[in-house]
Every structure is written in C-alpha cells, then in structure tokens.
Enzyme design. Structure first.
Site: not given
Length: 227
Positions: A49, A121
C-alpha cells in the site's frame, strides 16, 4: 522454491521474473490458507500500500506539474483505492492464483473485491522486496497504464457530482433506495436505485451498499448528462 506453471504464467502477466519466488507465493496466500509454516500476505499488503502510494504520488506530480494539493488528493485516492487495485488484479487474472482456504473458495473469494485489492498490494510489495523500488515502479506504472492520465474524471465522487448537478438545477438531492439483496450473508449483493425528483433513475448492483450507490449515481449522472 519452484513455482507452479499457473503462478509462472501469472508472473509473466505481472511483468516480473522473481529472484525469490517465495515472496510471490506469500503475496498470493490469503490468511484463510496460512499455517505456522506458511505466511499469509497481510504484512506484504501493508508494505505494498505504501509503495503504491509513493509511485502514484510521483506519477501525479509528473503528469500535472501545476496541480494544487487539493486537486491531487482526490486523484491520488482514485488511483490507490481498493476498487482500483481490484480492477488491476482482474486485469491480470490474479484471482486465478490466489491461495485460499476452503471457506473462502466456497464463498467466491477469488472474485471478492477486498481480497483482490489486498492481494494486488501484496504483490506490489513482493516485487519491491525482490528487486527494489525502481522495478516496482516500472511494474506498477505498466499495470495502471492510462488510469493515471484519465484520473481527473475518475476522481470525481459520483454521488457528490450527481448532487451538485441536481442543486445547480434547483432540484432536491438524489434519493437512494435498496430494492434488492441477494447472495449469502457472507457475500451479499445489493441493488440500489438512484432517483431524481424529475423521475430519472438508474440501478446498479455491487457487493456493498456504498459501492452500489456510487455505481447507481454514476449511471444516472451519465444518463442525465446525455440529455
């Protein structure tokens, strides 16, 4: 560690050949499949992320050198939100190689937006740890493609845009109604209708009320804009 043919094919779709294949396997392992000897992808998701955020921040600054922070922020959010990550995951068929526990497989986990977004992610983090930031940036920019150049339109919140459209014409705010719910409790689908007081309406279905409302607003805004 040797990768299966399916995961090798996925790595090719991803655009990166792993020097440490175990990183990719971990990135594809959901918590429902983890064991004392097998790590899941949650920690990689956390890192990915942040890597994605840095790549998108740089890309936005490069794409529009004069945009103010208030303009860049919604564009950034549009590029890194879970829906976008899941969309990219579908683009490279990440769901086909997710390692899921039985319960998640039975509940359609390979198609779930949250699982796909989280795994995307995690895969970004795996590339970063395997080959460094420059390689991760190259992979991310290739996968996100023209989303970066067309993000100005995508960044508009559909419900807000529809409300502003209505207010500009002296109309009451749009109304949203849940007209149907289907699927099991662990994987429901909601059908929401967005309505204007003039009678125009549009319906959309999604895995959460929020997503369904946004999709219905976007569909209705598209219809009224044609007029």
């Amino acid at each position: 560690m040797k990768l299966s043919a399916e995961i090798k094919a996925f790595a090719a779709r991803l655009g990166h050949e792993f020097q440490t294949p175990a990183l990719l396997v971990q990135a594809l392992t959901h918590s429902s499949m983890s064991t004392p000897n097998r790590d899941d992808n949650q920690r990689l998701e956390f890192l990915g992320d942040r890597v994605l955020g840095l790549v998108m921040s740089e890309a936005l600054l490069e794409h529009d050198r004069k945009a103010a922070e208030g303009t860049l922020a919604p564009r950034f959010n549009a590029l890194v939100r879970k829906e976008t990550c899941a969309d990219v995951a579908r683009q490279i068929d990440l769901g086909a190689v997710l390692k899921l526990g039985r319960s998640e497989m039975l509940s359609g986990g390979r198609r779930k937006q949250a699982l796909l977004g989280d795994a995307m992610e995690a895969v970004i983090a795996a590339v970063y740890l395997d080959a460094g930031f420059e390689t991760a940036r190259t992979v991310v920019l290739a996968l996100w493609g023209d989303r970066i150049t067309r993000v100005e339109a995508d960044a508009r919140d559909a419900k807000t845009a529809l409300q502003e459209w209505a207010q500009a014409r002296g109309l009451a705010p749009p109304r949203y109604e849940e007209v149907a719910r289907s699927g099991p409790d662990h994987a429901p689908e909601f059908t929401i209708v967005a309505r204007l007081e003039t009678g125009e309406e549009a319906a959309s279905k999604a895995g959460s009320k929020r997503q369904a409302e946004q999709a219905a607003a976007k569909a209705l805004l598209s219809e009224v804009d044609k007029g």
